[in-house]
Design a protein around this motif. Structure first.
Motif, PDB file in Angstrom:
ATOM      1  N   THR A 238     -12.093   5.157  -7.982  1.00 53.07           N
ATOM      2  CA  THR A 238     -11.229   5.938  -8.862  1.00 53.07           C
ATOM      3  C   THR A 238      -9.939   6.369  -8.172  1.00 53.07           C
ATOM      4  N   GLU A 239      -9.880   6.246  -6.848  1.00 51.26           N
ATOM      5  CA  GLU A 239      -8.687   6.675  -6.113  1.00 51.26           C
ATOM      6  C   GLU A 239      -7.655   5.557  -6.113  1.00 51.26           C
ATOM      7  N   VAL A 240      -6.998   5.390  -7.244  1.00 51.28           N
ATOM      8  CA  VAL A 240      -6.023   4.318  -7.419  1.00 51.28           C
ATOM      9  C   VAL A 240      -4.599   4.831  -7.255  1.00 51.28           C
ATOM     10  N   PHE A 241      -4.432   6.168  -7.107  1.00 50.66           N
ATOM     11  CA  PHE A 241      -3.094   6.732  -6.985  1.00 50.66           C
ATOM     12  C   PHE A 241      -2.717   6.892  -5.515  1.00 50.66           C
ATOM     13  N   ASN A 242      -2.403   5.760  -4.919  1.00 52.12           N
ATOM     14  CA  ASN A 242      -1.977   5.712  -3.527  1.00 52.12           C
ATOM     15  C   ASN A 242      -0.964   4.585  -3.408  1.00 52.12           C
ATOM     16  N   LEU A 243       0.193   4.886  -2.829  1.00 54.88           N
ATOM     17  CA  LEU A 243       1.267   3.893  -2.772  1.00 54.88           C
ATOM     18  C   LEU A 243       0.826   2.626  -2.064  1.00 54.88           C
ATOM     19  N   VAL A 244       0.028   2.754  -1.028  1.00 51.25           N
ATOM     20  CA  VAL A 244      -0.430   1.574  -0.288  1.00 51.25           C
ATOM     21  C   VAL A 244      -1.257   0.672  -1.202  1.00 51.25           C
ATOM     22  N   ILE A 245      -2.188   1.266  -1.940  1.00 52.75           N
ATOM     23  CA  ILE A 245      -3.047   0.498  -2.848  1.00 52.75           C
ATOM     24  C   ILE A 245      -2.229  -0.113  -3.977  1.00 52.75           C
ATOM     25  N   VAL A 246      -1.286   0.646  -4.514  1.00 54.83           N
ATOM     26  CA  VAL A 246      -0.443   0.142  -5.607  1.00 54.83           C
ATOM     27  C   VAL A 246       0.406  -1.035  -5.127  1.00 54.83           C
ATOM     28  N   LEU A 247       0.979  -0.919  -3.930  1.00 54.27           N
ATOM     29  CA  LEU A 247       1.786  -2.017  -3.392  1.00 54.27           C
ATOM     30  C   LEU A 247       0.942  -3.259  -3.138  1.00 54.27           C
ATOM     31  N   GLN A 248      -0.255  -3.086  -2.629  1.00 55.42           N
ATOM     32  CA  GLN A 248      -1.148  -4.229  -2.434  1.00 55.42           C
ATOM     33  C   GLN A 248      -1.378  -4.964  -3.746  1.00 55.42           C
ATOM     34  N   HIS A 249      -1.650  -4.209  -4.783  1.00 57.44           N
ATOM     35  CA  HIS A 249      -1.958  -4.804  -6.091  1.00 57.44           C
ATOM     36  C   HIS A 249      -0.722  -5.410  -6.734  1.00 57.44           C
ATOM     37  N   GLU A 250       0.419  -4.723  -6.628  1.00 60.19           N
ATOM     38  CA  GLU A 250       1.646  -5.167  -7.288  1.00 60.19           C
ATOM     39  C   GLU A 250       2.163  -6.486  -6.704  1.00 60.19           C
ATOM     40  N   TYR A 251       2.103  -6.605  -5.367  1.00 62.05           N
ATOM     41  CA  TYR A 251       2.722  -7.746  -4.700  1.00 62.05           C
ATOM     42  C   TYR A 251       1.717  -8.626  -3.962  1.00 62.05           C
ATOM     43  N   ASN A 252       0.428  -8.362  -4.162  1.00 60.24           N
ATOM     44  CA  ASN A 252      -0.627  -9.143  -3.498  1.00 60.24           C
ATOM     45  C   ASN A 252      -0.434  -9.124  -1.978  1.00 60.24           C
ATOM     46  N   LEU A 253      -0.297  -7.926  -1.430  1.00 61.02           N
ATOM     47  CA  LEU A 253      -0.033  -7.744  -0.006  1.00 61.02           C
ATOM     48  C   LEU A 253      -1.320  -7.457   0.761  1.00 61.02           C
ATOM     49  N   SER A 254      -1.304  -7.790   2.026  1.00 61.10           N
ATOM     50  CA  SER A 254      -2.368  -7.346   2.920  1.00 61.10           C
ATOM     51  C   SER A 254      -2.229  -5.845   3.138  1.00 61.10           C
ATOM     52  N   LEU A 255      -3.271  -5.222   3.673  1.00 58.26           N
ATOM     53  CA  LEU A 255      -3.211  -3.795   3.963  1.00 58.26           C
ATOM     54  C   LEU A 255      -2.071  -3.499   4.940  1.00 58.26           C
ATOM     55  N   GLU A 256      -1.944  -4.304   5.965  1.00 57.83           N
ATOM     56  CA  GLU A 256      -0.903  -4.075   6.963  1.00 57.83           C
ATOM     57  C   GLU A 256       0.491  -4.206   6.357  1.00 57.83           C
ATOM     58  N   ALA A 257       0.705  -5.216   5.510  1.00 64.75           N
ATOM     59  CA  ALA A 257       2.013  -5.408   4.888  1.00 64.75           C
ATOM     60  C   ALA A 257       2.333  -4.274   3.920  1.00 64.75           C
ATOM     61  N   ALA A 258       1.317  -3.797   3.195  1.00 63.85           N
ATOM     62  CA  ALA A 258       1.532  -2.687   2.264  1.00 63.85           C
ATOM     63  C   ALA A 258       1.878  -1.408   3.019  1.00 63.85           C
ATOM     64  N   LEU A 259       1.255  -1.199   4.166  1.00 60.13           N
ATOM     65  CA  LEU A 259       1.583  -0.028   4.981  1.00 60.13           C
ATOM     66  C   LEU A 259       3.010  -0.118   5.529  1.00 60.13           C
ATOM     67  N   THR A 260       3.413  -1.312   5.921  1.00 58.60           N
ATOM     68  CA  THR A 260       4.785  -1.503   6.406  1.00 58.60           C
ATOM     69  C   THR A 260       5.787  -1.182   5.311  1.00 58.60           C
ATOM     70  N   GLU A 261       5.518  -1.630   4.094  1.00 56.29           N
ATOM     71  CA  GLU A 261       6.419  -1.352   2.974  1.00 56.29           C
ATOM     72  C   GLU A 261       6.400   0.133   2.607  1.00 56.29           C
ATOM     73  N   THR A 262       5.233   0.756   2.683  1.00 55.40           N
ATOM     74  CA  THR A 262       5.147   2.193   2.430  1.00 55.40           C
ATOM     75  C   THR A 262       6.014   2.963   3.412  1.00 55.40           C
ATOM     76  N   MET A 263       5.952   2.601   4.680  1.00 53.67           N
ATOM     77  CA  MET A 263       6.767   3.280   5.687  1.00 53.67           C
ATOM     78  C   MET A 263       8.260   3.001   5.485  1.00 53.67           C
ATOM     79  N   ARG A 264       8.597   1.820   5.000  1.00 55.17           N
ATOM     80  CA  ARG A 264      10.017   1.535   4.725  1.00 55.17           C
ATOM     81  C   ARG A 264      10.534   2.463   3.628  1.00 55.17           C
ATOM     82  N   ILE A 265       9.747   2.623   2.561  1.00 54.67           N
ATOM     83  CA  ILE A 265      10.126   3.507   1.463  1.00 54.67           C
ATOM     84  C   ILE A 265      10.210   4.951   1.964  1.00 54.67           C
ATOM     85  N   HIS A 266       9.201   5.366   2.710  1.00 54.06           N
ATOM     86  CA  HIS A 266       9.155   6.723   3.262  1.00 54.06           C
ATOM     87  C   HIS A 266      10.371   7.010   4.140  1.00 54.06           C
ATOM     88  N   ASP A 267      10.657   6.118   5.071  1.00 55.68           N
ATOM     89  CA  ASP A 267      11.747   6.351   6.017  1.00 55.68           C
ATOM     90  C   ASP A 267      13.107   6.339   5.321  1.00 55.68           C
TER      91      ASP A 267
END
Length: 329
Positions: A238-267
């Motif tokens: 049920t914990e679907v409200f997480n940017l990392v999880i959303v990015l993985q699903h949206e762009y078919n990313l690996s966990l590591e790639a989604a975390l990299t994109e999350t940090m890019r947005i954050h920074d």
């Protein structure tokens, strides 16, 4: 990267941000009071849940968010953070229909109604921190605070409920809008007014730069929360409200790639916040107070990150106080 190898501190280490890392000197005294609230007032929660809330040490989070507040001003802020975090947790599985009367009743109390004797600690403590704030804050401040809280209830807690109820991962565009409210930070920024004893005049409160700085701070803290809470959220569908999880699903990313994109947005959001902070408009006689106000928001951002790393068990898999019911029970 396997989920078990993920460490939030590899992405957001201690003192990641450029603002001071401070803590309120009254933290231990208020911590004992918060434990008393949990044990003596929040008795509708099980003993197991009350134990988890005490171990989460929410008073450290608030103490790091308002490090210069006096004891008298800090007490209702701490009462509010425990109220809000616990309310949000225990409504995890509520539908919109279930949450509506609870949330509307709380807003009614903040606008002046008195709780009934048989209403639980959520309602009793809402009235308590309302009156405690009004002892030193003007009515206009309470109106702004209440409206910010109402917006987070309506566009955050309630807006994300259908996604959680069906374990549906939102599209990125939907998530970005809802997350600004579901992270529940808007009312917390009004606690800066309490700390610094300054309520922004209307023309400053409504200035687009001030509004943009608040939005950026909300987003930064949301992405921060998504990174630190990811270990426990990967364990519950049920914990679907997480940017990392959303990015993985949206762009078919690996966990590591989604975390990299999350940090890019954050920074990018942090960089924009700093640019605006360093280039504020001319607010005349209020210039120094506005500068101090924005710096205090930056201290909040730094302090919350420190809380995740140093103080709490709230965001580890077995430390979170999941509700002991679901909406079908």
């Amino acid at each position: 990267m396997k989920p078990e190898n993920f460490n939030p501190r590899d992405y957001l280490p201690l003192n990641y941000y450029p603002w001071p890392n401070l803590i309120n000197p009254h933290v231990d005294k208020i911590g004992k009071e918060m434990d008393d609230w949990i044990d003596n007032d929040y008795t509708f929660l099980s003993e197991k849940l009350r134990g988890k809330y005490k171990r989460q040490k929410q008073h450290y989070c608030m103490a790091r968010m308002i490090p210069t507040a006096s004891y008298e001003r800090a007490v209702p802020c701490h009462r509010f953070i425990h109220f809000y975090d616990t309310l949000d947790d225990q409504m995890e599985f509520h539908t919109v229909e279930e949450s509506e009367p609870i949330l509307e009743r709380l807003i009614t109390i903040l606008k002046g109604a008195q709780p009934l004797t048989d209403e639980n600690a959520f309602f009793q403590h809402a009235a308590l921190f309302r009156d405690e704030f009004l002892a030193f804050m003007p009515e206009i401040w309470l109106e702004r605070f209440t409206e910010a809280l109402h917006r987070c209830f309506k566009y955050g807690i309630q807006a994300e409920a259908p996604y959680k109820g069906t374990s549906t991962i939102p599209r990125l565009a939907q998530y970005m809008v809802i997350r600004e409210y579901s992270v529940n930070m808007l009312p917390f920024f009004y606690l800066v007014d309490v700390e610094v004893n300054f309520v922004l005049p209307k023309f400053i409160e409504e200035h687009p730069i001030i509004q943009k700085l608040r939005t950026l701070a909300v987003r930064i803290i949301a992405w921060q929360n998504d990174i630190h809470s990811l270990p426990k959220e990967l364990l519950l569908d049920t914990e679907v409200f997480n940017l990392v999880i959303v990015l993985q699903h949206e762009y078919n990313l690996s966990l590591e790639a989604a975390l990299t994109e999350t940090m890019r947005i954050h920074d990018a959001d942090v960089a924009e916040f700093i640019i605006l902070q360093e280039n504020l408009p001319d607010f005349g006689i209020y210039q120094q107070q506005v500068q101090d106000y924005i710096k205090a928001i930056g201290i909040m951002i730094q302090g919350i990150n420190t809380f995740y790393i140093v103080d709490t068990s709230r965001y580890v898999p077995d430390g979170f106080a999941w509700p002991e019911r679901n909406s079908n029970e």
